[in-house]
Design a protein around this motif. Structure first.
Motif, PDB file in Angstrom:
ATOM      1  N   UNK A   1       0.756  -1.247   0.075  1.00  0.00           N
ATOM      2  CA  UNK A   1      -0.067  -0.100   0.200  1.00  0.00           C
ATOM      3  C   UNK A   1       0.684   1.239   0.163  1.00  0.00           C
ATOM      4  N   UNK A   2       1.528   1.392  -1.085  1.00  0.00           N
ATOM      5  CA  UNK A   2       2.361   2.913  -1.204  1.00  0.00           C
ATOM      6  C   UNK A   2       1.842   4.040  -0.806  1.00  0.00           C
ATOM      7  N   UNK A   3       0.287   4.088  -1.015  1.00  0.00           N
ATOM      8  CA  UNK A   3      -0.365   5.398  -0.671  1.00  0.00           C
ATOM      9  C   UNK A   3      -0.375   5.713   0.858  1.00  0.00           C
ATOM     10  N   UNK A   4      -0.103   4.592   1.396  1.00  0.00           N
ATOM     11  CA  UNK A   4      -0.096   4.633   3.228  1.00  0.00           C
ATOM     12  C   UNK A   4       0.631   5.854   3.291  1.00  0.00           C
ATOM     13  N   UNK A   5       0.193   6.870   4.533  1.00  0.00           N
ATOM     14  CA  UNK A   5       1.046   7.852   4.773  1.00  0.00           C
ATOM     15  C   UNK A   5       1.581   7.571   6.346  1.00  0.00           C
ATOM     16  N   UNK A   6       0.665   6.686   7.145  1.00  0.00           N
ATOM     17  CA  UNK A   6       0.998   6.501   8.363  1.00  0.00           C
ATOM     18  C   UNK A   6       0.803   4.969   9.015  1.00  0.00           C
ATOM     19  N   UNK A   7       1.487   4.461   9.466  1.00  0.00           N
ATOM     20  CA  UNK A   7       1.038   3.111  10.076  1.00  0.00           C
ATOM     21  C   UNK A   7       1.661   3.191  11.614  1.00  0.00           C
ATOM     22  N   UNK A   8       0.649   2.586  12.655  1.00  0.00           N
ATOM     23  CA  UNK A   8       0.933   2.460  13.852  1.00  0.00           C
ATOM     24  C   UNK A   8       0.917   1.045  14.327  1.00  0.00           C
ATOM     25  N   UNK A   9       1.934   0.452  14.722  1.00  0.00           N
ATOM     26  CA  UNK A   9       2.226  -0.856  14.938  1.00  0.00           C
ATOM     27  C   UNK A   9       1.734  -1.689  16.239  1.00  0.00           C
ATOM     28  N   UNK A  10       1.261  -0.830  17.146  1.00  0.00           N
ATOM     29  CA  UNK A  10       0.743  -1.457  18.408  1.00  0.00           C
ATOM     30  C   UNK A  10       2.074  -1.856  19.383  1.00  0.00           C
ATOM     31  N   UNK A  11       1.663  -2.293  20.620  1.00  0.00           N
ATOM     32  CA  UNK A  11       2.691  -2.794  21.663  1.00  0.00           C
ATOM     33  C   UNK A  11       1.895  -3.699  22.470  1.00  0.00           C
ATOM     34  N   UNK A  12       3.009  -4.427  22.976  1.00  0.00           N
ATOM     35  CA  UNK A  12       2.428  -5.277  24.206  1.00  0.00           C
ATOM     36  C   UNK A  12       3.297  -4.676  25.578  1.00  0.00           C
ATOM     37  N   UNK A  13       2.889  -5.106  26.633  1.00  0.00           N
ATOM     38  CA  UNK A  13       3.400  -4.764  27.884  1.00  0.00           C
ATOM     39  C   UNK A  13       4.444  -6.189  28.452  1.00  0.00           C
ATOM     40  N   UNK A  14       5.420  -5.699  28.870  1.00  0.00           N
ATOM     41  CA  UNK A  14       6.393  -6.679  29.574  1.00  0.00           C
ATOM     42  C   UNK A  14       5.624  -7.219  30.886  1.00  0.00           C
ATOM     43  N   UNK A  15       5.732  -8.503  30.935  1.00  0.00           N
ATOM     44  CA  UNK A  15       5.029  -9.241  31.750  1.00  0.00           C
ATOM     45  C   UNK A  15       5.074  -8.714  33.385  1.00  0.00           C
ATOM     46  N   UNK A  16       6.424  -8.706  33.564  1.00  0.00           N
ATOM     47  CA  UNK A  16       6.675  -8.237  34.855  1.00  0.00           C
ATOM     48  C   UNK A  16       6.179  -6.732  35.581  1.00  0.00           C
TER      49      UNK A  16
ATOM     50  N   UNK B   1      -0.142   0.633  37.493  1.00  0.00           N
ATOM     51  CA  UNK B   1      -0.933   1.405  37.308  1.00  0.00           C
ATOM     52  C   UNK B   1      -0.599   2.064  35.717  1.00  0.00           C
ATOM     53  N   UNK B   2       0.587   2.587  35.398  1.00  0.00           N
ATOM     54  CA  UNK B   2       0.578   2.960  33.996  1.00  0.00           C
ATOM     55  C   UNK B   2       0.355   1.945  32.953  1.00  0.00           C
ATOM     56  N   UNK B   3       0.722   0.622  33.448  1.00  0.00           N
ATOM     57  CA  UNK B   3       0.696  -0.506  32.210  1.00  0.00           C
ATOM     58  C   UNK B   3      -0.892  -0.931  32.321  1.00  0.00           C
ATOM     59  N   UNK B   4      -1.570  -1.025  33.306  1.00  0.00           N
ATOM     60  CA  UNK B   4      -2.994  -1.426  33.479  1.00  0.00           C
ATOM     61  C   UNK B   4      -3.837  -0.410  32.587  1.00  0.00           C
ATOM     62  N   UNK B   5      -3.422   0.888  32.617  1.00  0.00           N
ATOM     63  CA  UNK B   5      -4.165   1.737  31.750  1.00  0.00           C
ATOM     64  C   UNK B   5      -3.859   1.618  30.283  1.00  0.00           C
TER      65      UNK B   5
ATOM     66  N   UNK C   1       8.889  -1.932  27.873  1.00  0.00           N
ATOM     67  CA  UNK C   1       9.378  -2.252  29.072  1.00  0.00           C
ATOM     68  C   UNK C   1       9.256  -0.952  30.097  1.00  0.00           C
ATOM     69  N   UNK C   2       7.995  -0.711  30.288  1.00  0.00           N
ATOM     70  CA  UNK C   2       7.890   0.613  31.181  1.00  0.00           C
ATOM     71  C   UNK C   2       7.814   0.205  32.809  1.00  0.00           C
ATOM     72  N   UNK C   3       8.767   0.598  33.461  1.00  0.00           N
ATOM     73  CA  UNK C   3       8.843   0.269  34.886  1.00  0.00           C
ATOM     74  C   UNK C   3       8.321   1.257  35.685  1.00  0.00           C
TER      75      UNK C   3
END
Length: 302
Positions: free
Chosen positions: A109-124, A129-133, A203-205
């Motif tokens: 899709x060369x006409x795409x101008x922006x892609x957001x790739x998502x993220x996961x939360x490190x299990x530990x 609060x930050x990561x539950x949000x 990995x947001x601690x």
């Protein structure tokens, strides 16, 4: 150059991230470069990351911290890629085909101008609060999404010419809402956008106590935005702002702040606990913002 990987760095060891990216780049002979800009980190982290000088195309150390918006805009000066991939420094690669997934989507899709790739939360860190949000409000499910409100700066690709036309708002020097305002700017200008499930692991601690302090800064940033009429079109859909405006329209500010004062200690106790409630967090943010709005009006004599 097809793709420039842009990583703003602050007080984090990015060696593993860089080496994982390089491993994929070299294995598939990709037309990709890596650029690091350090936003005046502590000397210990500068020393650690200095070893990457010969591993990346550019490694720039800033003498003074310039903030989350301005540092991202700075990458336009140093990057050569047609596309820019922005990654937060505190992430790890989750998939050996991470870059290939993005490049395949660009080719398809060369006409795409922006892609957001998502993220996961490190299990530990998943119960903070930050990561539950994040788990409840910021991460989408499924392979794709067209919801602009889910855009986060942690992992996204944008055409460089679009980024130069619509940069981050540099008025936002402090923490909070730069990603939301940026996404709304792009949405209002009808940028072709797609969210794909090509995540990194975050990995947001950040402790609950520190996150509450950051939230106070974010509410201050939101108030600053609201004081400029040109910004109101961008922030009008932010739930906490809409709620604060509604309270003012209904002349319920004093009643709300009275009730908030009664429950404030209980709310904080929960948010600092090992099982914070996100609905309490919504109430907490609203209390902070409404107080700041009232204080700002008092200070200005209104």
């Amino acid at each position: 150059m097809e793709l420039s990987i842009c990583i703003p760095v602050f007080n984090f060891d990015v060696r593993e991230l860089v080496f994982d990216l390089k491993k994929e780049i070299e294995a598939y002979d990709m037309d990709v470069e890596i650029i690091l800009i350090d936003d005046a980190s502590d000397d210990s982290f500068k020393h650690i990351n200095t070893s990457l000088h010969n591993e990346v195309q550019n490694l720039i150390f800033l003498e003074k911290n310039i903030g989350r918006s301005k540092i991202r805009n700075l990458f336009s000066k140093y990057s050569r890629g047609k596309y820019l991939l922005f990654l937060d420094c505190d992430v790890k690669i989750d998939n050996a085909a991470f870059l290939q997934n993005y490049l395949a989507e660009i080719k398809k899709q060369p006409d795409l101008e922006l892609m957001y790739g998502n993220f996961k939360i490190a299990g530990q860190y998943s119960t903070t609060l930050r990561n539950k949000y994040s788990l409840e409000r910021e991460i989408f499910s499924g392979d794709h999404s067209s919801n602009f409100s889910l855009f986060k700066t942690v992992n996204f690709v944008i055409k460089k010419n679009i980024f130069e036309k619509f940069p981050f708002n540099e008025e936002l020097v402090e923490y909070g809402y730069e990603d939301f305002v940026f996404s709304k700017l792009l949405e209002q200008n009808k940028i072709k956008f797609l969210a794909i499930n090509n995540p990194v692991i975050h990995f947001d601690d950040t402790s609950n106590e520190v996150f509450l302090k950051k939230t106070a800064v974010a509410m201050r940033s939101l108030l600053t935005l609201s004081e400029n009429s040109q910004n109101r079109a961008f922030i009008k859909d932010i739930k906490v702002y809409k709620a604060a405006v509604k309270l003012k329209q209904l002349k319920m500010v004093s009643v709300f702040l009275f009730l908030y004062g009664i429950f404030e200690d209980k709310i904080k106790k929960n948010l600092l606990s090992q099982n914070p409630n996100i609905k309490y967090f919504d109430f907490y943010k609203l209390g902070l913002l409404v107080r700041k709005m009232r204080s700002s009006r008092s200070d200005s004599g209104n």
